[in-house]
Design a protein around this motif. Structure first.
Motif, PDB file in Angstrom:
ATOM      1  N   PRO A   1       0.802  -1.231   0.000  1.00 33.24           N
ATOM      2  CA  PRO A   1       0.000   0.000   0.000  1.00 33.24           C
ATOM      3  C   PRO A   1       0.834   1.280   0.000  1.00 33.24           C
ATOM      4  O   PRO A   1       0.345   2.337  -0.401  1.00 33.24           O
ATOM      5  CB  PRO A   1      -0.834  -0.116   1.279  1.00 33.24           C
ATOM      6  CG  PRO A   1      -0.054  -1.038   2.158  1.00 33.24           C
ATOM      7  CD  PRO A   1       0.620  -2.005   1.242  1.00 33.24           C
ATOM      8  N   ASN A   2       2.084   1.191   0.457  1.00 34.55           N
ATOM      9  CA  ASN A   2       2.939   2.381   0.516  1.00 34.55           C
ATOM     10  C   ASN A   2       3.929   2.458  -0.644  1.00 34.55           C
ATOM     11  O   ASN A   2       4.860   3.267  -0.611  1.00 34.55           O
ATOM     12  CB  ASN A   2       3.709   2.416   1.846  1.00 34.55           C
ATOM     13  CG  ASN A   2       2.776   2.552   3.038  1.00 34.55           C
ATOM     14  OD1 ASN A   2       1.815   3.314   2.994  1.00 34.55           O
ATOM     15  ND2 ASN A   2       3.045   1.798   4.098  1.00 34.55           N
TER      16      ASN A   2
ATOM     17  N   LEU B   1      -1.428   1.090  -3.917  1.00 30.32           N
ATOM     18  CA  LEU B   1      -1.652  -0.252  -4.456  1.00 30.32           C
ATOM     19  C   LEU B   1      -1.796  -0.256  -5.970  1.00 30.32           C
ATOM     20  O   LEU B   1      -1.241  -1.124  -6.649  1.00 30.32           O
ATOM     21  CB  LEU B   1      -2.911  -0.867  -3.824  1.00 30.32           C
ATOM     22  CG  LEU B   1      -2.798  -1.300  -2.362  1.00 30.32           C
ATOM     23  CD1 LEU B   1      -4.171  -1.630  -1.809  1.00 30.32           C
ATOM     24  CD2 LEU B   1      -1.870  -2.492  -2.219  1.00 30.32           C
ATOM     25  N   THR B   2      -2.557   0.693  -6.510  1.00 27.25           N
ATOM     26  CA  THR B   2      -2.773   0.732  -7.956  1.00 27.25           C
ATOM     27  C   THR B   2      -1.885   1.763  -8.641  1.00 27.25           C
ATOM     28  O   THR B   2      -2.062   2.043  -9.829  1.00 27.25           O
ATOM     29  CB  THR B   2      -4.255   1.028  -8.294  1.00 27.25           C
ATOM     30  OG1 THR B   2      -4.582   2.342  -7.806  1.00 27.25           O
ATOM     31  CG2 THR B   2      -5.181   0.000  -7.666  1.00 27.25           C
TER      32      THR B   2
ATOM     33  N   PHE C   1      -2.415   6.588  -0.454  1.00 30.01           N
ATOM     34  CA  PHE C   1      -1.822   5.506   0.328  1.00 30.01           C
ATOM     35  C   PHE C   1      -2.816   4.853   1.287  1.00 30.01           C
ATOM     36  O   PHE C   1      -2.440   3.981   2.067  1.00 30.01           O
ATOM     37  CB  PHE C   1      -0.581   6.021   1.060  1.00 30.01           C
ATOM     38  CG  PHE C   1       0.452   6.551   0.109  1.00 30.01           C
ATOM     39  CD1 PHE C   1       1.239   5.676  -0.633  1.00 30.01           C
ATOM     40  CD2 PHE C   1       0.593   7.912  -0.100  1.00 30.01           C
ATOM     41  CE1 PHE C   1       2.173   6.153  -1.538  1.00 30.01           C
ATOM     42  CE2 PHE C   1       1.526   8.406  -1.005  1.00 30.01           C
ATOM     43  CZ  PHE C   1       2.316   7.524  -1.730  1.00 30.01           C
ATOM     44  N   ASP C   2      -4.060   5.272   1.195  1.00 29.93           N
ATOM     45  CA  ASP C   2      -5.126   4.567   1.902  1.00 29.93           C
ATOM     46  C   ASP C   2      -5.582   3.432   0.986  1.00 29.93           C
ATOM     47  O   ASP C   2      -6.047   3.698  -0.135  1.00 29.93           O
ATOM     48  CB  ASP C   2      -6.287   5.507   2.200  1.00 29.93           C
ATOM     49  CG  ASP C   2      -7.450   4.764   2.845  1.00 29.93           C
ATOM     50  OD1 ASP C   2      -8.362   4.313   2.099  1.00 29.93           O
ATOM     51  OD2 ASP C   2      -7.440   4.605   4.073  1.00 29.93           O
ATOM     52  N   PRO C   3      -5.442   2.183   1.413  1.00 30.01           N
ATOM     53  CA  PRO C   3      -5.733   1.055   0.512  1.00 30.01           C
ATOM     54  C   PRO C   3      -7.124   1.093  -0.110  1.00 30.01           C
ATOM     55  O   PRO C   3      -7.277   0.852  -1.310  1.00 30.01           O
ATOM     56  CB  PRO C   3      -5.558  -0.174   1.410  1.00 30.01           C
ATOM     57  CG  PRO C   3      -4.608   0.274   2.468  1.00 30.01           C
ATOM     58  CD  PRO C   3      -4.937   1.719   2.719  1.00 30.01           C
TER      59      PRO C   3
ATOM     60  N   GLY D   1     -10.085   4.098  -6.597  1.00 28.52           N
ATOM     61  CA  GLY D   1      -9.599   4.953  -7.669  1.00 28.52           C
ATOM     62  C   GLY D   1      -9.021   4.153  -8.831  1.00 28.52           C
ATOM     63  O   GLY D   1      -9.289   4.454  -9.997  1.00 28.52           O
ATOM     64  N   GLY D   2      -8.234   3.139  -8.512  1.00 27.97           N
ATOM     65  CA  GLY D   2      -7.636   2.306  -9.552  1.00 27.97           C
ATOM     66  C   GLY D   2      -8.683   1.562 -10.361  1.00 27.97           C
ATOM     67  O   GLY D   2      -8.578   1.447 -11.591  1.00 27.97           O
ATOM     68  N   ALA D   3      -9.719   1.054  -9.681  1.00 25.54           N
ATOM     69  CA  ALA D   3     -10.802   0.350 -10.372  1.00 25.54           C
ATOM     70  C   ALA D   3     -11.542   1.306 -11.302  1.00 25.54           C
ATOM     71  O   ALA D   3     -11.883   0.957 -12.450  1.00 25.54           O
ATOM     72  CB  ALA D   3     -11.766  -0.258  -9.363  1.00 25.54           C
TER      73      ALA D   3
END
Length: 205
Positions: free
Chosen positions: A95-96, A106-107, A123-125, A131-133
């Protein structure tokens, strides 16, 4: 006339017998196709029986952040295994993680992209996964092709649109191939922690 009728009946019998024999002979051996992907040709009485030593179900998905990734994927009608595959390649579930280019989480969202997606803390999983999705789904909708969407995720949608396909960039081509490889590994029921583990295992003869 009687002799002609008998001859016709005899020929019909021969034709039916030949067809039945041909049907029995047409047992296709797929064992050499795809490196044994289809298993072995069944023996008589083995139709419908799974390969010896294997269960009848592929192992359920068991990956980090599974609930959050499943929720984010469902929200955008994405295959959750594809989202897992992207995260595996981008950050290996760290995550970091922070790249030299400034992508984080992560993304691996860039600051500007995160802002556009409404992600306050990269950096909040949970925020990062959402956001990545969202970003991946946007590329899927725009390009209508998994490979092009992945290329856009890596190199940017403008480059993909300008090139008219996967850009001729070694990093991007390798990225697309590796994400797909990870997706296939997850689909096969394997537990994957990083992109190195996505490579197809060698099967002993």
């Amino acid at each position: 006339m009687r002799n002609a009728t008998c001859a016709a009946v005899f020929l019909s019998f021969i034709s039916l017998a030949s067809g039945a024999a041909a049907a029995r002979a047409q047992v296709i051996d797929w064992s050499s196709a795809g490196g044994g992907l289809f298993g072995v040709a069944p023996d008589d009485g083995d139709v419908g029986v799974g390969l010896e030593g294997h269960g009848d179900k592929i192992a359920a998905l068991r990956q980090p952040y599974q609930a959050a990734i499943a929720t984010a994927a469902r929200r955008h009608d994405l295959d959750e295994k594809l989202l897992h595959a992207v995260i595996i390649v981008e950050s290996a579930y760290r995550p970091n993680a922070l790249s030299s280019a400034g992508a984080g989480g992560l993304t691996q969202l860039m600051p500007g992209t995160a802002l556009e997606l409404g992600v306050r803390n990269r950096f909040d999983p949970i925020e990062n996964i959402r956001g990545g999705a969202d970003y991946l789904a946007r590329q899927m909708i725009r390009f209508g092709d998994v490979r092009l969407a992945l290329a856009a995720y890596n190199a940017g949608p403008a480059r993909v649109a300008s090139f008219g396909g996967v850009p001729d960039i070694d990093e991007t081509r390798a990225y697309v191939a590796t994400v797909i490889e990870c997706f296939l590994a997850l689909t096969a029921g394997r537990e994957i922690a990083n992109s190195r583990e996505c490579r197809a295992s060698e099967v002993a003869p």
